[in-house]
Write a protein that holds these residues in place. Structure first.
Motif, PDB file in Angstrom:
ATOM      1  N   GLU A  84       3.280  29.693 -60.717  1.00 35.25           N
ATOM      2  CA  GLU A  84       2.355  28.565 -60.950  1.00 35.25           C
ATOM      3  C   GLU A  84       2.731  27.401 -60.182  1.00 35.25           C
ATOM      4  O   GLU A  84       1.719  26.560 -59.693  1.00 35.25           O
ATOM      5  N   GLU A  85       3.934  26.979 -60.375  1.00 26.58           N
ATOM      6  CA  GLU A  85       4.250  25.728 -59.743  1.00 26.58           C
ATOM      7  C   GLU A  85       4.154  25.422 -58.585  1.00 26.58           C
ATOM      8  O   GLU A  85       4.454  24.437 -57.858  1.00 26.58           O
ATOM      9  N   GLU A  86       4.519  26.620 -57.763  1.00 21.91           N
ATOM     10  CA  GLU A  86       4.491  26.676 -56.213  1.00 21.91           C
ATOM     11  C   GLU A  86       3.125  26.201 -55.590  1.00 21.91           C
ATOM     12  O   GLU A  86       2.430  26.962 -55.169  1.00 21.91           O
ATOM     13  N   GLU A  87       2.920  24.858 -55.463  1.00 21.63           N
ATOM     14  CA  GLU A  87       1.698  24.431 -55.067  1.00 21.63           C
ATOM     15  C   GLU A  87       2.013  23.554 -53.535  1.00 21.63           C
ATOM     16  O   GLU A  87       3.123  23.224 -53.177  1.00 21.63           O
ATOM     17  N   ASP A  88       1.099  23.967 -52.607  1.00 20.01           N
ATOM     18  CA  ASP A  88       1.291  23.313 -51.358  1.00 20.01           C
ATOM     19  C   ASP A  88       1.132  21.923 -51.550  1.00 20.01           C
ATOM     20  O   ASP A  88       0.555  21.042 -52.361  1.00 20.01           O
ATOM     21  N   GLU A  89       2.348  21.396 -50.584  1.00 19.18           N
ATOM     22  CA  GLU A  89       1.981  19.825 -50.411  1.00 19.18           C
ATOM     23  C   GLU A  89       0.710  19.144 -50.140  1.00 19.18           C
ATOM     24  O   GLU A  89      -0.019  19.928 -49.391  1.00 19.18           O
ATOM     25  N   ILE A  90       0.359  18.048 -50.454  1.00 18.49           N
ATOM     26  CA  ILE A  90      -0.779  17.583 -50.050  1.00 18.49           C
ATOM     27  C   ILE A  90      -0.750  16.804 -48.691  1.00 18.49           C
ATOM     28  O   ILE A  90       0.058  16.060 -48.509  1.00 18.49           O
ATOM     29  N   ILE A  91      -1.267  17.364 -47.751  1.00 19.64           N
ATOM     30  CA  ILE A  91      -1.106  16.805 -46.268  1.00 19.64           C
ATOM     31  C   ILE A  91      -2.859  16.259 -45.909  1.00 19.64           C
ATOM     32  O   ILE A  91      -3.611  16.684 -46.045  1.00 19.64           O
ATOM     33  N   GLU A  92      -2.336  15.095 -45.751  1.00 15.99           N
ATOM     34  CA  GLU A  92      -3.670  13.943 -45.443  1.00 15.99           C
ATOM     35  C   GLU A  92      -4.316  14.263 -44.110  1.00 15.99           C
ATOM     36  O   GLU A  92      -3.540  14.441 -43.134  1.00 15.99           O
ATOM     37  N   SER A  93      -5.746  14.557 -43.958  1.00 16.28           N
ATOM     38  CA  SER A  93      -6.123  14.490 -42.938  1.00 16.28           C
ATOM     39  C   SER A  93      -6.300  13.341 -42.064  1.00 16.28           C
ATOM     40  O   SER A  93      -6.265  12.131 -42.775  1.00 16.28           O
ATOM     41  N   ASP A  94      -6.583  13.310 -40.683  1.00 17.19           N
ATOM     42  CA  ASP A  94      -6.910  12.163 -39.971  1.00 17.19           C
ATOM     43  C   ASP A  94      -8.222  11.630 -40.441  1.00 17.19           C
ATOM     44  O   ASP A  94      -9.226  12.452 -40.770  1.00 17.19           O
ATOM     45  N   VAL A  95      -8.495  10.320 -40.529  1.00 16.91           N
ATOM     46  CA  VAL A  95      -9.644   9.503 -40.657  1.00 16.91           C
ATOM     47  C   VAL A  95     -10.513   9.458 -39.347  1.00 16.91           C
ATOM     48  O   VAL A  95     -10.028   9.033 -38.451  1.00 16.91           O
ATOM     49  N   GLU A  96     -11.596   9.868 -39.174  1.00 15.75           N
ATOM     50  CA  GLU A  96     -12.460   9.805 -38.093  1.00 15.75           C
ATOM     51  C   GLU A  96     -12.914   8.029 -37.994  1.00 15.75           C
ATOM     52  O   GLU A  96     -13.848   7.914 -38.945  1.00 15.75           O
ATOM     53  N   LEU A  97     -12.558   7.361 -37.295  1.00 15.63           N
ATOM     54  CA  LEU A  97     -12.964   6.108 -36.999  1.00 15.63           C
ATOM     55  C   LEU A  97     -13.608   5.933 -35.397  1.00 15.63           C
ATOM     56  O   LEU A  97     -13.309   6.664 -34.767  1.00 15.63           O
ATOM     57  N   GLU A  98     -14.221   4.737 -35.486  1.00 12.94           N
ATOM     58  CA  GLU A  98     -14.775   4.564 -34.212  1.00 12.94           C
ATOM     59  C   GLU A  98     -14.460   3.072 -33.956  1.00 12.94           C
ATOM     60  O   GLU A  98     -13.903   2.165 -34.396  1.00 12.94           O
ATOM     61  N   GLU A 238     -16.750  -2.769 -40.383  1.00 15.54           N
ATOM     62  CA  GLU A 238     -16.844  -2.416 -41.917  1.00 15.54           C
ATOM     63  C   GLU A 238     -16.978  -0.873 -42.063  1.00 15.54           C
ATOM     64  O   GLU A 238     -16.526  -0.398 -43.019  1.00 15.54           O
ATOM     65  N   PRO A 239     -17.509  -0.071 -41.199  1.00 12.27           N
ATOM     66  CA  PRO A 239     -17.747   1.256 -41.284  1.00 12.27           C
ATOM     67  C   PRO A 239     -16.608   1.784 -41.379  1.00 12.27           C
ATOM     68  O   PRO A 239     -16.219   2.895 -41.954  1.00 12.27           O
ATOM     69  N   ASN A 240     -15.375   1.440 -40.354  1.00 10.12           N
ATOM     70  CA  ASN A 240     -14.024   1.925 -40.519  1.00 10.12           C
ATOM     71  C   ASN A 240     -13.344   1.559 -41.921  1.00 10.12           C
ATOM     72  O   ASN A 240     -12.718   2.634 -42.282  1.00 10.12           O
ATOM     73  N   ALA A 241     -13.582   0.390 -42.232  1.00 11.68           N
ATOM     74  CA  ALA A 241     -13.013  -0.101 -43.648  1.00 11.68           C
ATOM     75  C   ALA A 241     -13.476   0.785 -44.601  1.00 11.68           C
ATOM     76  O   ALA A 241     -12.590   1.053 -45.399  1.00 11.68           O
ATOM     77  N   HIS A 242     -14.835   1.069 -44.702  1.00 16.78           N
ATOM     78  CA  HIS A 242     -15.244   1.880 -45.706  1.00 16.78           C
ATOM     79  C   HIS A 242     -14.650   3.341 -45.679  1.00 16.78           C
ATOM     80  O   HIS A 242     -14.165   3.985 -46.753  1.00 16.78           O
ATOM     81  N   ARG A 243     -14.450   3.864 -44.652  1.00 17.07           N
ATOM     82  CA  ARG A 243     -13.985   5.422 -44.307  1.00 17.07           C
ATOM     83  C   ARG A 243     -12.628   5.187 -44.803  1.00 17.07           C
ATOM     84  O   ARG A 243     -12.079   6.423 -45.382  1.00 17.07           O
ATOM     85  N   ILE A 244     -11.622   4.542 -44.486  1.00 16.70           N
ATOM     86  CA  ILE A 244     -10.317   4.228 -44.898  1.00 16.70           C
ATOM     87  C   ILE A 244     -10.222   4.222 -46.262  1.00 16.70           C
ATOM     88  O   ILE A 244      -9.386   4.959 -47.204  1.00 16.70           O
ATOM     89  N   GLU A 245     -11.176   3.286 -47.058  1.00 18.01           N
ATOM     90  CA  GLU A 245     -11.140   3.194 -48.274  1.00 18.01           C
ATOM     91  C   GLU A 245     -11.365   4.633 -49.172  1.00 18.01           C
ATOM     92  O   GLU A 245     -10.683   4.880 -50.151  1.00 18.01           O
ATOM     93  N   GLU A 246     -12.505   5.109 -48.678  1.00 17.56           N
ATOM     94  CA  GLU A 246     -12.936   6.403 -49.106  1.00 17.56           C
ATOM     95  C   GLU A 246     -11.784   7.618 -49.044  1.00 17.56           C
ATOM     96  O   GLU A 246     -11.396   8.286 -49.999  1.00 17.56           O
ATOM     97  N   HIS A 247     -11.147   7.675 -47.953  1.00 22.16           N
ATOM     98  CA  HIS A 247     -10.090   8.496 -47.539  1.00 22.16           C
ATOM     99  C   HIS A 247      -8.925   8.276 -48.673  1.00 22.16           C
ATOM    100  O   HIS A 247      -8.398   9.173 -49.250  1.00 22.16           O
ATOM    101  N   ARG A 248      -8.421   6.989 -48.808  1.00 25.28           N
ATOM    102  CA  ARG A 248      -7.232   6.654 -49.755  1.00 25.28           C
ATOM    103  C   ARG A 248      -7.621   7.067 -51.156  1.00 25.28           C
ATOM    104  O   ARG A 248      -6.857   7.812 -51.885  1.00 25.28           O
TER     105      ARG A 248
END
Length: 386
Positions: A84-98, A238-248
């Protein structure tokens, strides 16, 4: 003679009759010698150490079979938990920015003025004249010449925040955001309320893709002195800043959930170990009580050899004269969350072993605020309903 012992002896003799190779066990050599002294003739398998070893080991009474089963159960529990302890490491996806960014400029730092220099009226006038020339060059798109004149203006009057902020704006036009940030910071050190300093810093950070910091600087600039250019840049930032905050926030939540699951698995592992210990104790207690009523040999996890004869010295609540009953209901202990938690504490388990091996040792644990309540509670459960 004890009927239970006679019954065990009879079973052993029956085993020897059906499988004489049992006698090949070295530990039974005394019994072979005894049989031969009576004139008994033993088959050759009684002296062989080949296949007979496995047979004799399988006989070594039912209690060792139980121990093997207990060990297997324990291993199975640990294996299940490990799986049960063998969980995959969390790998962050890239944030789509404009929006476009530029490569950082790595030029040597530009010349800065000495803020400790005393500025004369003559120097101020000369500084303003140099700034005026710079503004002409800016209007003509001659940014290098503008930088030269603004640098001269800064050296003549290093206490002017507007000079640094103006040069920062030219560096932005030249797509040199790091140089612009250095000048913007110098302007803000002189005047913490410099709207132009925050504006230049925010735009430069946006050019580098530092969206959250850029949004913060531009909002401060807008509060101090709103202009349309700040508003236009904020619409992109601002849209990019919001996307980064939500991603984090998303990945912070996933990491917390993963940590919570790890804690829960550890709790279940401890509970499984306690359950396995309880089951083992229950089997041993049932087995021993059928042969030795009144005692409680090894019944409780950690070992309680020989029962607990006599009273508990020292006046500890729950004294039990006359020995401990052999038919204790261990489910009362297993279902008590406080006791189950206490059993995972090495200090408490060591004290329990000490007391159960020698009841006279109870006195030395009565002053321990961690151990004494646990022993008192256990004695209350062993005593049964009043």
């Amino acid at each position: 003679m004890d009927a239970a012992k006679l019954n065990e002896l009879k079973k052993f003799i029956d085993q020897c009759k059906s499988n004489p190779s049992i006698l090949s066990d070295p530990s039974l050599s005394f019994f072979r010698d005894y049989l031969e002294s009576l004139g008994a003739k033993l088959p050759s398998s009684a002296y062989s150490h080949g296949a007979g070893d496995s047979k004799s080991k399988s006989y070594v009474v039912e209690e060792s079979d139980e121990e093997v089963v207990d060990e297997e159960e324990k291993m199975n529990v640990e294996e299940e938990v490990e799986e049960e302890e063998e969980e995959d490491e969390i790998i962050e996806s890239d944030v789509e920015l404009e929006g476009d960014t530029v490569e950082p400029d790595n030029d040597p730092p530009q010349k800065m003025g000495d803020p400790s220099v005393e500025v004369t009226d003559e120097n101020r006038d000369a500084s303003q004249a140099a700034k005026a020339k710079a503004m002409e060059y800016i209007s003509e798109g001659k940014f290098e010449e503008a930088i030269e004149n603004l640098t001269e203006a800064i050296l003549l009057n290093p206490t002017s925040a507007i000079m640094y902020a103006t040069r920062a704006s030219v560096y932005i036009k030249m797509k040199k955001p790091n140089a612009a940030i250095r000048d913007a910071n110098a302007a803000l050190e002189i005047n913490p309320d410099s709207a132009k300093g925050y504006k230049s810093c925010g735009i430069a950070r946006a050019m580098l893709g530092q969206w959250e910091d850029a949004a913060k600087d531009l909002h401060l600039a807008s509060k101090l002195d709103y202009d349309e250019e700040i508003n236009n840049v904020l619409k992109k930032v601002e849209p990019n800043a919001h996307r980064i905050e939500e991603h984090r926030r998303k990945y912070d939540r996933l990491r917390k959930e993963r940590e919570d699951r790890k804690i829960e698995r550890e709790r279940q592992r401890r509970r499984a170990q306690a359950q396995a210990a309880y089951e083992k104790a229950k089997k041993q207690e049932q087995s021993s009580s059928s042969r030795k009523p009144g005692g409680m040999p090894g019944g409780f996890p950690g070992g309680m050899p020989g029962g607990m004869p006599g009273g508990m010295p020292g006046g500890f609540p729950g004294s039990m004269p006359g020995g401990m009953p052999g038919n204790v209901d261990f489910s009362q202990i297993l279902n008590d969350p406080e006791l189950m938690a206490a059993f995972s504490d090495p200090e408490i388990m060591a004290a329990l072993k000490d007391v159960m091996s020698n009841p006279a040792n109870l006195a030395k644990h009565q002053a321990n605020p961690k151990v004494a309540p646990v022993i008192a509670k256990m004695m209350g459960k062993f005593a049964g309903p009043k």
